[in-house]
Design an enzyme around this catalytic site. Structure first.
Site, PDB file in Angstrom:
ATOM      1  N   GLY A   1      17.840  -4.470   6.679  1.00 39.31           N
ATOM      2  CA  GLY A   1      16.673  -3.712   7.138  1.00 39.31           C
ATOM      3  C   GLY A   1      16.052  -2.902   6.014  1.00 39.31           C
TER       4      GLY A   1
ATOM      5  N   GLY B   1      21.508  -8.990   5.179  1.00 38.38           N
ATOM      6  CA  GLY B   1      21.513  -9.607   6.502  1.00 38.38           C
ATOM      7  C   GLY B   1      22.011 -11.037   6.503  1.00 38.38           C
TER       8      GLY B   1
ATOM      9  NE  ARG C   1      26.374  -3.292   4.636  1.00 34.62           N
ATOM     10  CZ  ARG C   1      25.649  -3.307   5.746  1.00 34.62           C
ATOM     11  NH1 ARG C   1      26.208  -2.989   6.889  1.00 34.62           N
ATOM     12  NH2 ARG C   1      24.374  -3.617   5.713  1.00 34.62           N
TER      13      ARG C   1
ATOM     14  CE  LYS D   1      11.462 -12.183  18.663  1.00 27.19           C
ATOM     15  NZ  LYS D   1      11.830 -11.015  19.454  1.00 27.19           N
TER      16      LYS D   1
HETATM   17  P1  AMP Z   1      15.925 -12.266  11.741  1.00 29.48           P
HETATM   18  O1  AMP Z   1      16.873 -11.286  12.342  1.00 29.48           O
HETATM   19  O2  AMP Z   1      14.516 -12.145  12.237  1.00 29.48           O
HETATM   20  O3  AMP Z   1      16.018 -12.358  10.235  1.00 29.48           O
HETATM   21  O4  AMP Z   1      16.380 -13.683  12.298  1.00 29.48           O
HETATM   22  C1  AMP Z   1      17.627 -14.244  12.055  1.00 29.48           C
HETATM   23  C2  AMP Z   1      17.887 -15.240  13.139  1.00 29.48           C
HETATM   24  O5  AMP Z   1      16.832 -16.173  13.183  1.00 29.48           O
HETATM   25  C3  AMP Z   1      19.149 -16.037  12.963  1.00 29.48           C
HETATM   26  O6  AMP Z   1      20.073 -15.640  13.921  1.00 29.48           O
HETATM   27  C4  AMP Z   1      18.693 -17.489  13.221  1.00 29.48           C
HETATM   28  O7  AMP Z   1      19.512 -18.181  14.106  1.00 29.48           O
HETATM   29  C5  AMP Z   1      17.325 -17.300  13.824  1.00 29.48           C
HETATM   30  N1  AMP Z   1      16.441 -18.460  13.603  1.00 29.48           N
HETATM   31  C6  AMP Z   1      16.122 -19.025  12.446  1.00 29.48           C
HETATM   32  N2  AMP Z   1      15.338 -20.104  12.647  1.00 29.48           N
HETATM   33  C7  AMP Z   1      15.157 -20.216  13.968  1.00 29.48           C
HETATM   34  C8  AMP Z   1      14.451 -21.137  14.799  1.00 29.48           C
HETATM   35  N3  AMP Z   1      13.780 -22.154  14.287  1.00 29.48           N
HETATM   36  N4  AMP Z   1      14.485 -20.932  16.130  1.00 29.48           N
HETATM   37  C9  AMP Z   1      15.177 -19.911  16.663  1.00 29.48           C
HETATM   38  N5  AMP Z   1      15.859 -19.009  15.928  1.00 29.48           N
HETATM   39  C10 AMP Z   1      15.848 -19.160  14.598  1.00 29.48           C
END
Ligand code: AMP
Length: 397
Positions: free
Chosen positions: A377, A354, A37, A201
């Site tokens: 984000g 991210g 950054r 999620k």
């Molecule tokens: P996000 O912040 O929603 O983009 O999610 C990123 C996070 O999702 C990372 O820290 C990953 O470890 C987690 N992640 C990815 N796949 C899985 C999974 N199958 N089960 C649990 N966590 C996950």
């Protein structure tokens, strides 16, 4: 094309220019562990210095929650920036950000000098966009430049509030570049256009999925969010991440994809583990065969091949979110496979900040990508089709 004035449209000679940068870098014991950054901010800073501006930099760092926290001071950033720029960066250490130190430092500036203010989130007003801090910041400058893409999806004092009190508010080169790459990819893509979404999620990416289904030829789903899609088809997902409130939504999205002729891919096999741990027993099972005590933590080998194949002929790819728990080596193979597949194709490849950006950089594929966004984000909200307040606040062309 971005319809906002930029640093190329103004004359800053002899003027005090406040630049909102995104210096929100990871720190470990006062050491900057990833300086992407800082490097990304250099072109705008150099341009303003060369044009004879008095360049005042500001940024937030972490979440000090409205009060001074020494471990979140921007002091280490001033040191590293000075090295990267090859000129002094005068750090105005002020608990109130715009206090006596900052005022004196700015008053003493000559053309081409650089001052860095303290962490803007030391002030409680910052994230609430309360006028008192916006006015304080505005009192330091004649011209405002917003180059902080990473916070462009938020309306805070230092990127939006301040524009009420400064007549000239423009965007910097990084902001321009981010918007142009993401904007062209999404609104004017060379086809086939493939989007890859992962992460934990579905709920965090609802509008992204919906918006992208109107634009892409193929949508690839991985990560924790895939299990909600599987469950919505009546398949067992064991202890995998599941958002029961989003089953209808997942079903609707699959129907929408079908109606639109968009190929929507979800994993055909899954790496499952007995526990959320790199030391636990793990194995690969086919879709629909996840047993009750097991948890899906990565896409399986067949899915890795399926996804690499779906990517191979793409001309534009946008990727946001890891395919599995890539922080643990046993569950990183899916994310590595996607990064590798992107590195190997002849296409415009955009990584939406991210975790996926971190994964690509750690794996050494960074220079193989067309663009790695500095804002996770912000790039997600852009992919949702939303207007970013930090961009909207700049003067129109
Ligand atoms: P996000 O912040 O929603 O983009 O999610 C990123 C996070 O999702 C990372 O820290 C990953 O470890 C987690 N992640 C990815 N796949 C899985 C999974 N199958 N089960 C649990 N966590 C996950």
């Amino acid at each position: 094309m971005l319809n906002k004035k930029s640093v190329d449209d103004i004359n800053v000679k002899g003027k005090r220019v406040l630049v909102r940068c995104d210096f929100n870098v990871p720190l470990q014991e006062g050491r900057i562990t990833d300086e992407n950054r800082l490097v990304a901010a250099l072109p705008t800073i150099k341009k303003l210095v060369n044009d004879g501006g008095k360049v005042i930099l500001c940024s937030h760092l972490g979440k000090p929650k409205g009060e001074p926290k020494p471990e979140l001071s921007l002091a280490p950033v001033a040191i590293r920036l000075a090295e990267l720029l090859g000129q002094p960066v005068n750090f105005a250490a002020d608990a109130t950000v715009v206090g006596d130190n900052a005022k004196a430092a700015v008053a003493a500036m000559n053309e081409g000098d650089i001052v860095l203010l303290e962490n803007t989130r030391y002030r409680a007003e910052e994230t609430k966009n309360i006028d008192t801090f916006s006015e304080d910041l505005a009192s330091l400058c004649d011209v405002f430049v917003n180059d902080a893409f990473g916070t462009a999806h938020r309306a805070h004092c230092s990127n939006v509030g301040i524009t009420k009190y400064v007549d000239t508010a423009v965007v910097g080169y990084l902001m321009q570049k981010e918007i142009e790459f993401l904007g062209n990819a999404v609104n004017n893509p060379k086809r086939p256009f493939v989007a890859i979404l992962g992460g934990s999620k579905v709920s965090g990416k609802i509008s992204v999925i919906n918006n992208l289904l109107d634009k892409v030829d193929t949508l690839i789903i991985g990560g924790g969010m895939a299990y909600t899609f599987m469950k919505s088809l009546g398949e067992e997902v064991g202890l995998s991440l599941l958002e029961a409130d989003y089953l209808d939504y997942a079903r609707e999205m699959m129907e929408k994809a079908e109606k639109k002729g968009v190929k929507l891919l979800i994993p055909i096999d899954t790496v499952v583990s007995k526990e959320y741990s790199n030391d636990a027993e793990y194995k690969t099972v086919n879709r629909g065969e996840i047993e009750p005590e097991w948890e899906g933590l990565d896409i399986g080998e067949k899915t890795r091949e399926l996804y690499a194949d779906a990517i191979k002929d793409a001309k534009t790819v946008v990727w946001n979110g890891p395919m599995g728990v890539f922080e643990m080596s046993n569950f990183a193979k899916g994310t590595i496979a996607v990064a590798k597949a992107l590195a190997e194709i002849d296409a415009t490849t955009i990584i939406g900040g991210g975790d996926s950006a971190a994964a690509v950089n750690i794996l050494g594929y960074g220079d193989k990508m067309t663009h790695i966004s500095t804002g996770g984000g912000a790039s997600l909200e852009f992919l949702e089709g939303k207007e970013l307040p930090g961009v909207a606040a700049a003067n129109d062309k």
